[in-house]
Design an enzyme around this catalytic site. Structure first.
Site, PDB file in Angstrom:
ATOM      1  N   MET A  28       0.514  -1.306   0.139  1.00 51.35           N
ATOM      2  CA  MET A  28      -0.227   0.256   0.172  1.00 51.35           C
ATOM      3  C   MET A  28       0.906   1.415   0.007  1.00 51.35           C
ATOM      4  O   MET A  28       0.300   2.569   0.172  1.00 51.35           O
ATOM      5  CB  MET A  28      -0.893  -0.337   1.092  1.00 51.35           C
ATOM      6  CG  MET A  28      -2.170  -1.392   0.771  1.00 51.35           C
ATOM      7  SD  MET A  28      -3.598  -0.774   1.654  1.00 51.35           S
ATOM      8  CE  MET A  28      -2.594  -0.685   3.471  1.00 51.35           C
ATOM      9  N   HIS A  58       8.492  -3.394   3.709  1.00 50.72           N
ATOM     10  CA  HIS A  58       8.668  -3.010   1.952  1.00 50.72           C
ATOM     11  C   HIS A  58       9.828  -3.598   2.048  1.00 50.72           C
ATOM     12  O   HIS A  58       9.518  -4.349   0.421  1.00 50.72           O
ATOM     13  CB  HIS A  58       8.550  -1.333   1.692  1.00 50.72           C
ATOM     14  CG  HIS A  58       6.575  -1.672   2.509  1.00 50.72           C
ATOM     15  ND1 HIS A  58       6.747  -0.491   3.147  1.00 50.72           N
ATOM     16  CD2 HIS A  58       5.916  -2.105   2.488  1.00 50.72           C
ATOM     17  CE1 HIS A  58       5.367  -0.604   3.426  1.00 50.72           C
ATOM     18  NE2 HIS A  58       4.499  -1.590   3.023  1.00 50.72           N
ATOM     19  N   GLY A 102       4.803  -9.975   4.257  1.00 51.48           N
ATOM     20  CA  GLY A 102       5.503 -10.323   5.509  1.00 51.48           C
ATOM     21  C   GLY A 102       5.023 -10.955   6.760  1.00 51.48           C
ATOM     22  O   GLY A 102       4.162 -10.690   6.229  1.00 51.48           O
ATOM     23  N   ASP A 159       2.519  -9.282   8.902  1.00 50.97           N
ATOM     24  CA  ASP A 159       0.712  -9.565   8.375  1.00 50.97           C
ATOM     25  C   ASP A 159       0.442 -10.945   8.636  1.00 50.97           C
ATOM     26  O   ASP A 159      -0.108 -11.412   7.965  1.00 50.97           O
ATOM     27  CB  ASP A 159       0.509  -8.612   7.771  1.00 50.97           C
ATOM     28  CG  ASP A 159       0.345  -7.154   8.260  1.00 50.97           C
ATOM     29  OD1 ASP A 159       0.163  -6.559   8.476  1.00 50.97           O
ATOM     30  OD2 ASP A 159       0.964  -6.828   7.268  1.00 50.97           O
ATOM     31  N   SER A 198       5.959  -0.553  10.686  1.00 48.10           N
ATOM     32  CA  SER A 198       4.191  -0.226  10.325  1.00 48.10           C
ATOM     33  C   SER A 198       4.522   1.285   9.358  1.00 48.10           C
ATOM     34  O   SER A 198       4.897   2.867  10.004  1.00 48.10           O
ATOM     35  CB  SER A 198       3.364  -0.435  11.403  1.00 48.10           C
ATOM     36  OG  SER A 198       2.043  -0.192  10.939  1.00 48.10           O
TER      37      SER A 198
END
Ligand code: AMP
Length: 283
Positions: free
Chosen positions: A30, A37, A148, A151, A186
């Protein structure tokens, strides 16, 4: 690096790469990149011939419009980072491109696991996640996709969707990347006040206590849950949502730790909901 806005062009580009015998690594995100990421993108880059990253803040997975509006967006910065990491394609569609008719009538049913834990606190969340991931997988086609462990429930559900609905996708997962004090990276951390940011350390502390107990041979999951709840409960800025121990394979809560198990926590810091988890050592 190509920046593509449409599903059709993404599919054409990926089809062409595959017809030239190239393998594709896909990282759905996102956006608002952090080191979590980047670890997935670097891995896709090193393992596959073509690296494609999607940036799409999926409205379907947000229950609260204010939460969607507040979600950080940094496309220019993300594109610069993607270029630096030698990404071949960034797929960054608009909501209209992904959902031309608005909210789709037909969507992916995440099943019972979608109703528990994160699903219980965020009704419709995983239906939204899986519907978007399914559409992204269709836009990319056969690939290895990188997710990842941060989550963990989402990862478990994506694996199940791929198996149950026969997507030609090899799902792989990477460990959670953490800040120096253990807080899981996050995009939501940026919303915390300095006090809340400091308090957020209680999540990893709680998980680490659970891991220590498991390492010392404790098999009673309730003892680990109590220790985690105590740690988070002792942090005034945190409001505990859940602390559980689940079986790594089935993602159902366990009473006794016999096989691989994972501790999961979720808590609110003001309006910001943070989640974290840790695979427990088997003593
Ligand atoms: P998001 O942009 O939050 O949807 O995340 C995109 C991907 O990055 C998902 O597969 C996440 O699980 C993964 N991810 C998010 N945070 C982290 C982290 N701290 N470490 C590793 N992976 C992460």
């Amino acid at each position: 690096m190509e920046v593509i806005r449409t599903v059709a062009t993404t599919l054409a580009s990926c089809d062409e790469a595959r017809s030239n015998g190239k393998s594709i690594g896909f990282v759905p995100t996102m956006g608002s990149f952090h080191d979590g990421h980047l670890s997935l993108i670097r891995r896709a880059r090193s393992e596959r011939d073509v690296a494609i990253v999607s940036i799409f803040v999926n409205p379907l997975q947000f229950g609260d419009p204010a939460d969607l509006a507040a979600y950080p967006r940094n496309e220019e910065r993300d594109l610069t980072i993607a270029r630096e990491l030698n990404v071949d394609v960034v797929f960054a569609p608009s909501a209209e491109e992904m959902y031309p008719q608005g909210r789709p009538d037909v969507a992916v049913d995440p099943g019972p696991l979608g109703e528990r834990l994160e699903g219980a606190s965020r009704p419709g969340h995983f239906r939204g996640v899986l519907t978007a991931v399914a559409k992204l997988f269709h836009a990319v086609g056969a690939c290895r996709a990188y997710f990842g462990e941060k989550d963990a429930q989402q990862l478990a559900l994506v694996r199940r969707m791929v198996a149950d609905l026969s997507f030609p996708v090899d799902v792989v997962s990477s460990p959670t990347v953490r800040e120096a004090d253990g807080v899981a990276m996050s995009s939501r951390n940026a919303r915390l006040t300095p006090d809340q940011r400091e308090a957020a350390g209680c999540l990893f502390l709680a998980l680490s206590e659970a891991a220590e107990l498991a390492n010392a041979g404790e098999r009673d999951a309730a003892k680990l849950v109590a220790a985690m709840a105590r740690e988070i409960g002792a942090t005034p800025e945190a409001r505990l949502d859940y602390a559980v121990v689940v079986d790594e394979a089935t993602f159902t809560e366990v009473r006794e730790i016999r096989t691989a198990a994972r501790a999961l926590v979720a808590a609110l810091f003001g309006q910001t909901r943070l989640i974290d988890n840790l695979l427990l050592p088997t003593a």
